[in-house]
Design an enzyme around this catalytic site. Sequence first.
Site, PDB file in Angstrom:
ATOM      1  CE1 TYR A 186     -29.107 -12.922   5.270  1.00  0.00           C
ATOM      2  CE2 TYR A 186     -29.612 -13.095   3.238  1.00  0.00           C
ATOM      3  CZ  TYR A 186     -29.820 -13.339   4.437  1.00  0.00           C
ATOM      4  OH  TYR A 186     -31.262 -14.020   4.707  1.00  0.00           O
ATOM      5  CG  LEU A 187     -25.539  -5.399   3.785  1.00  0.00           C
ATOM      6  CD1 LEU A 187     -25.416  -4.671   4.884  1.00  0.00           C
ATOM      7  CD2 LEU A 187     -25.935  -4.812   2.595  1.00  0.00           C
ATOM      8  CB  CYS A 188     -20.233  -9.177   0.749  1.00  0.00           C
ATOM      9  SG  CYS A 188     -20.616  -9.136  -0.852  1.00  0.00           S
ATOM     10  CB  SER A 189     -21.104  -9.093   6.477  1.00  0.00           C
ATOM     11  OG  SER A 189     -20.136  -8.003   5.923  1.00  0.00           O
ATOM     12  CG  HIS A 227     -18.695 -12.658   2.222  1.00  0.00           C
ATOM     13  ND1 HIS A 227     -19.717 -12.838   1.560  1.00  0.00           N
ATOM     14  CD2 HIS A 227     -19.348 -12.825   3.562  1.00  0.00           C
ATOM     15  CE1 HIS A 227     -20.961 -13.046   2.237  1.00  0.00           C
ATOM     16  NE2 HIS A 227     -20.622 -13.185   3.566  1.00  0.00           N
TER      17      HIS A 227
END
Length: 406
Positions: A360-363, A119
């Site tokens: 969501y792992l910042c993705s 992100h």
Amino acid sequence: MKPLCPRTDFPPLDGGVPHVPDLVYLDSAATSLTPRPVIDAVRSYYETSSANIHRGKHMLSDLASEAYEECRFAVADFLRVRHSEVVLTRNTTHGLNILANGLPLTPEDRVLVAADNHHSALLPWQRRCVTERIGTGDDPQASYAAYRAALTAGPPPRAVVLSHCSNVTGIYLDVAPWVAAAREVGALVILDAAQTAPHRELDPVGLGVDAVVFSAHKMLGPTGIGVLWAGTELLESLTPTEIGGGTVDWVDDDGFRWRAVPHRLEAGTPDVAAAYGFTAALQYLRRTGMRRIREHDHEVAGLMVDEARKRDLSFLGDRNSSAERAATLSLFWPGMSGARMDVLARALSDSYGVMCRSGYLCSQPLVTRHAEGPVLRLSGYVYTGADDVTRAFAALDELAAAGMAS
Ligand code: PMP
């Protein structure tokens, strides 16, 4: 496979965490553990100097200023670039914001952003201009062809923002052809190397990119410090988004004169203690050897993939099996909700001493598209051995038998 570095160098692996004597740390892609020499270096700032930098003329301030600039030189050495082109930031996100907000962009400008970007390598651009996502994923040839088409599908993009190594799949991008294609249309190439800098040699000049960003806390360093490297001309073209002490040479009632780069991009008192630690982390990495780290990663990644395949578990980037990957693997169970995934991660932590990341792992766009829900990420580093990986999978087996990992 043994850990590459002694576990005794890392306090949480050496009995430092109360009640968890044999901790398994598999969340290194988020933040790595910190070795004792780095902790000692941070402490030494507070014990031997503890002063502000570049401001005072007293001895302690001089010592701190010298150590701070030493960190810049150590980074320059690590990247084989000029020290005057190294901006010490707070982290990768900060570096990307300095670029996105500092470049002379208009809301109509096009910027191509890789689909596997974090992100932090998407949102600063999305807010400023027209962003278009480009795949770097499962089928490298098709992705590259689509990228080439996107480059000429409208007005030439001003920049292409790429992830050198995905924090979700751990897969590296072969950057050179992507840079060459961007050059043909005059687009800048900005490389998010947050997941590469810890794991292998990084040569921004050799890669031909215009800017590189990364964070110290993923490469054995402390939190609070990161790097933006770019050539002098590009740095000078940036409008600093923060202004104040440290960024100017002269101020009077009517105006001010900017300091030279990189200083004009470093507003206010930085995390000086972190700079002490970062220098020590770079020394530790150098002693360990980046080539050995890359080889070790390869072994850890191979073992993780083998263990997942043995159990027929789904993981992201599976189809791209020949690609080189860092020691990062994101598992998923189709249909598992975020709440159940969080319970699974918590059970691994609290019942088995296995620390790994869920969500969501910042993705989020990438994870949602390919996993249709959250993932469980295991990520190792220099202190990871085969035992850590097998213990994590054995714990998952038990949780699967209890109906929690299915
Ligand atoms: N980019 C990538 C590829 C990352 O993995 C991360 C951290 N997960 C970031 C950017 C953001 O790093 P930071 O939080 O240190 O700014």
